[in-house]
Design a protein around this motif. Structure first.
Motif, PDB file in Angstrom:
ATOM      1  N   GLU A  12       0.871  -1.194   0.000  1.00 23.52           N
ATOM      2  CA  GLU A  12       0.000   0.000   0.000  1.00 23.52           C
ATOM      3  C   GLU A  12       0.895   1.227   0.000  1.00 23.52           C
ATOM      4  OE1 GLU A  12      -2.312   2.495  -0.346  1.00 23.52           O
ATOM      5  OE2 GLU A  12      -3.781   1.055   0.461  1.00 23.52           O
ATOM      6  N   ASP A  13       0.690   2.124  -0.961  1.00 29.36           N
ATOM      7  CA  ASP A  13       1.544   3.317  -1.039  1.00 29.36           C
ATOM      8  C   ASP A  13       1.021   4.464  -0.185  1.00 29.36           C
ATOM      9  OD1 ASP A  13      -0.593   3.373  -2.980  1.00 29.36           O
ATOM     10  OD2 ASP A  13       0.322   5.188  -3.809  1.00 29.36           O
ATOM     11  N   ASP A  56      -2.740  -3.427  -2.881  1.00 29.99           N
ATOM     12  CA  ASP A  56      -3.339  -2.234  -3.479  1.00 29.99           C
ATOM     13  C   ASP A  56      -3.010  -2.287  -4.967  1.00 29.99           C
ATOM     14  OD1 ASP A  56      -4.356   0.349  -3.939  1.00 29.99           O
ATOM     15  OD2 ASP A  56      -2.450   1.288  -3.392  1.00 29.99           O
ATOM     16  N   SER A  58      -3.370   0.232  -7.193  1.00 31.54           N
ATOM     17  CA  SER A  58      -2.858   1.503  -7.677  1.00 31.54           C
ATOM     18  C   SER A  58      -1.593   1.854  -6.896  1.00 31.54           C
ATOM     19  CB  SER A  58      -3.933   2.577  -7.486  1.00 31.54           C
ATOM     20  OG  SER A  58      -3.416   3.833  -7.848  1.00 31.54           O
ATOM     21  N   LEU A  59      -0.438   1.546  -7.501  1.00 32.69           N
ATOM     22  CA  LEU A  59       0.858   1.670  -6.828  1.00 32.69           C
ATOM     23  C   LEU A  59       1.872   2.334  -7.749  1.00 32.69           C
ATOM     24  CD1 LEU A  59       1.298  -1.990  -5.517  1.00 32.69           C
ATOM     25  CD2 LEU A  59       0.915   0.021  -4.076  1.00 32.69           C
TER      26      LEU A  59
HETATM   27 MN    MN Z   1      -2.467   3.295  -4.000  1.00 31.75          MN
END
Ligand code: MN
Length: 128
Positions: A12-13, A56, A58-59
């Protein structure tokens, strides 16, 4: 519960989401390590072989789709279950996650009870 704690990699970013989910999963009996981008995730999975990955999608660097494809196409990591975490509400998003190789799918914001059930189902462990 006599089982050792399942070892989870949370990718997770977003720092706030990462810290919150780490704390909440620790309270549910999971041992949680973290990665902040797809490349870190690949390196961690290859060296530490966690029991399950929360990804996640979207990274930065490598996104969750590319990272999942890489893990699932490598025989040494393909058997590790991956649950996609995504905020996307689009109807085809679950299909896209599964096409990449994800074993299950959860939307954000995270419903922790639902996520923990999915984790135990893939881990083959009893719900606590
Ligand atoms: Mn993300």
């Amino acid at each position: 519960m006599t089982n050792s704690q399942p070892r989870i990699l949370l990718v997770e970013d977003n720092e706030l989401n990462r810290d919150m989910l780490t704390r909440r999963l620790a309270r549910r009996g999971f041992s949680v390590e973290v990665a902040v981008d797809g490349e870190q995730a690949l390196n961690h999975v290859r060296s530490a072989a966690p029991d399950l990955v929360l990804m996640d999608m979207s990274l930065p660097v490598l996104d969750g789709y590319e990272t999942t494809l890489a893990l699932k196409s490598d025989p040494s990591t393909a058997q590790i279950p991956i649950i996609a975490l995504t905020a996307h509400a689009m109807a085809d998003d679950e299909a896209r996650c599964r096409d990449a190789g994800c074993d299950d799918y959860a939307t954000k914001p995270t419903d922790l009870d639902d996520l923990v059930l999915k984790m135990h189902a893939l881990l083959g462990t009893d719900r606590q």
